[in-house]
Design an enzyme around this catalytic site. Sequence first.
Site: not given
Length: 332
Positions: A51-53
């Site tokens: 979910f990093y970006g």
Amino acid sequence: MTKFVKLSKDIVGFGTMRTTWTPHPVTEAEAVKIFYTAYKSGCRLFNGGEFYGADHLNLKYLQAFIDKYPEIKDEIVISIKGGINMQTFAPDGSEAGIKTSIENCLKYLNKIDVFECARVDKSVPIEDTLKYINQYIEDGKIGGVSLSEAGAETIRKAAKAAKISFVEVEYSLWSREILDNGVAEACAELNIPIVAYSPLGCGFLAGSITSAADLPEGDMRKHFDRFTVEENVTQNNIMLDKLKSIATEHGLSLPQLSLAWIKFHNNPSLEDHDKFPQFIPIPGSLKAARIKDNSDIKNISLPVFNEIQNVLKANKVAGIRYNAAMQGHLFG
């Protein structure tokens, strides 16, 4: 029983979040260059997230890094956080949630050495969540499992159900809860390393952020109490100034002092050394010079460590780590 990805004693890590989870992500070419700079600087643990970006950029960039430098694939450990419902952003350790998360990650990244749920899903027994993850380990699709922001009781339960490679938690000069809530003690007893994310206090311990006005628009730290509540900022800057004085006195920058303090926890000369687990900081940066400096963690003496400890004892950190809504997902 799960496999076990063992981290070497002196491993240095690199946090990749800032390349993609930001209002202005770097390009793929820039990210690959950043990751390679970290590798050349000695980093061997690369920490990323599903979910990093937006658009799974973090996973794509890590895969692009491996594709460009396949010869280093077996030298590095890639750890990926998932187990989050991408619609509600709530922890999801259910069988369906784990399957969705891991299979999604594997669409974009073909090397996952360690998988961990970013937060503990309190509605699902940790033993069950680990069972679901273990199926992918047995199938050879991922290498091992770790925990993130888990409480002491959860860590002990997990260690009975699986071989835990490490526990990831925020740890720095201004985030030291694990010394009091049993997490560090549990990890020491079970010989589980702690991977310390945000070892520079989300940038505060770099000395460049002295108020919320220093943060760019869209920065997630604008939602954190330590950066936005003015009395917190004022009180914490008092502590910061005292730490700066110690750093200057001993020829170190503030980031160098901050990272050296974490590293000293691994020093056998530390009193009650056997009560501390191994600590592995994973600072992240977009600047080559900063990456090289952060990766070359300095050594400090016991007297200097004690100087720092005295400042910490005399100056209580003001404000919670995040905000009231987010704090509920810590140490589950």
